[in-house]
Design an enzyme around this catalytic site. Structure first.
Site, PDB file in Angstrom:
ATOM      1  N   LYS A   1      19.160 -43.754   4.594  1.00 31.24           N
ATOM      2  CA  LYS A   1      18.876 -44.963   5.371  1.00 31.24           C
ATOM      3  C   LYS A   1      19.500 -46.183   4.703  1.00 31.24           C
ATOM      4  CE  LYS A   1      14.730 -42.958   7.322  1.00 31.24           C
ATOM      5  NZ  LYS A   1      13.336 -42.619   7.132  1.00 31.24           N
TER       6      LYS A   1
ATOM      7  N   GLN B   1       8.255 -44.764   4.023  1.00 30.47           N
ATOM      8  CA  GLN B   1       8.673 -43.364   4.166  1.00 30.47           C
ATOM      9  C   GLN B   1       7.456 -42.434   4.101  1.00 30.47           C
ATOM     10  OE1 GLN B   1      11.909 -42.260   4.793  1.00 30.47           O
ATOM     11  NE2 GLN B   1      10.909 -40.284   5.076  1.00 30.47           N
TER      12      GLN B   1
ATOM     13  N   ASP C   1       9.704 -48.580  12.807  1.00 34.33           N
ATOM     14  CA  ASP C   1       9.525 -47.130  12.976  1.00 34.33           C
ATOM     15  C   ASP C   1       8.793 -46.825  14.281  1.00 34.33           C
ATOM     16  OD1 ASP C   1      10.615 -45.286  11.296  1.00 34.33           O
ATOM     17  OD2 ASP C   1       9.039 -45.420   9.763  1.00 34.33           O
TER      18      ASP C   1
END
Ligand code: NAP
Length: 298
Positions: free
Chosen positions: A53, A97, A120
């Site tokens: 990422k 994460q 997200d």
């Protein structure tokens, strides 16, 4: 029949190009799109996702704020950090994460993220917006699948889509997006409680695998001519591979590609779309903020 192999990297490249262009426009007006990436612990798969990422952010000329915390970090410490990132005007998006170490409650952490920075799309406010159809961030992998279907002009209107998996991050949102009016599919959701999985998958015009079970879906479970989208990423031992394992999907590619019209490979299918959609969400967050339009996604 031999299926067309979907080039997820190429579709993702086009999405990323668009985000890079929008980033240049923002930068010209003095705004640097910035994503804070929070990693707790050193789980190897998570480290590799986070590294990917950050590389993608750099390539898109976005700022990645890399926050790596020890596995011993407490839930309160993590939530305090998120509070600080929520308040930081230089940060447009926050990504924590997953999975988190067992002593940290993921739902508490997700709830702590300001929905205006929830790139997200996991916060209940974002999920609510998705379900109702009001503006908000869409979760990256499910949205990536929808963009992929649209880019390839795979007919979805009136099609029967079968989603295998009902997780909060893939199966459920995907089923929801497929049933939206702009996609207009009729959706069946399968899970471990489904009786006779094959009976359902064989009726799918669009078959989406998100079960996390290597080669769960074989060619005999696919309707001839169906589009097969494999979200699964599973490590299987392979002594001949350099790392001792290789990645496979939830679909048995060899047999399914004989019957399908389109099929995604693993790797190189849905995976690249996930990162591309994340970058798009970050640029969107920065655009909304610079336009003073934060309230539209709350
Ligand atoms: P998850 O939370 O483990 O959910 C798996 C779902 O599949 C559950 O709903 C489960 O049913 C269902 N399932 C499992 N075995 C099944 C079976 N034999 N028959 C029918 N349904 C079955 O996994 P996830 O987070 O959704 O991820 C799914 C896969 O996608 C994983 O391989 C993951 O690595 C991959 N993934 C890829 C990306 C990407 O960027 N490409 C992103 C996210 C995830 P129950 O609810 O009944 O347990």
């Amino acid at each position: 029949m031999s299926a067309i192999i979907i080039d997820g990297k190429e579709i993702a490249r086009r999405v990323r190009e668009d985000s890079a262009a929008r980033t240049r426009t923002l930068r010209a007006s003095g705004v640097e799109p910035c994503l804070a990436v929070v990693l707790v612990g050193e789980d190897p798969a998570s480290v590799s996702y986070v590294t990917g990422k950050e590389k993608a952010l750099a390539e898109a000329a976005m700022v990645g704020r890399d926050l790596r915390l020890p596995a011993s970090t407490s839930e309160t410490e993590l939530i305090d950090l998120i509070g600080a990132l929520n308040a930081d005007p230089a940060v447009h998006g926050i990504l924590v994460q997953l999975p988190l170490p067992k002593h940290i409650r993921e739902d508490r952490v997700i709830m702590a993220i300001d929905p205006a920075k929830d790139v997200d799309g996991f916060h209940p406010v974002s999920v609510g917006n998705m379900v109702i159809g009001t503006p908000g961030f869409l979760p990256c992998t499910p949205h990536g699948v929808i963009v992929m279907l649209k880019e390839l002009k795979i007919p979805t209107d009136g099609a029967h889509a079968v989603v295998v998996g009902r997780s909060n991050i893939v199966g459920k949102p995907l089923a929801n997006l497929l049933a939206r009016r702009d996609v207009n599919a009729t959706v069946t959701v399968c899970h471990t409680g489904t009786r006779n999985l094959a009976e359902h998958t064989r009726r799918a015009d669009i078959l989406i695998a998100a079960a996390g079970r290597p080669r769960l879906l074989t060619g005999d479970m696919v309707k001839p001519g169906a589009a097969v989208i494999d979200v699964g990423v599973n490590r299987v031992e392979d002594a001949s591979a350099k790392k001792g394992y290789r990645l496979v999907g939830d679909v048995d590619f060899a047999s399914a590609s004989e019957v399908a019209s389109y099929i995604t490979p693993v790797p190189g299918g849905v995976g690249p779309m996930t990162i591309a959609m994340l970058l798009r969400n970050v640029v969107e967050a920065a655009e909304l903020r610079s336009a003073g339009a934060e309230r539209t996604i709350r």
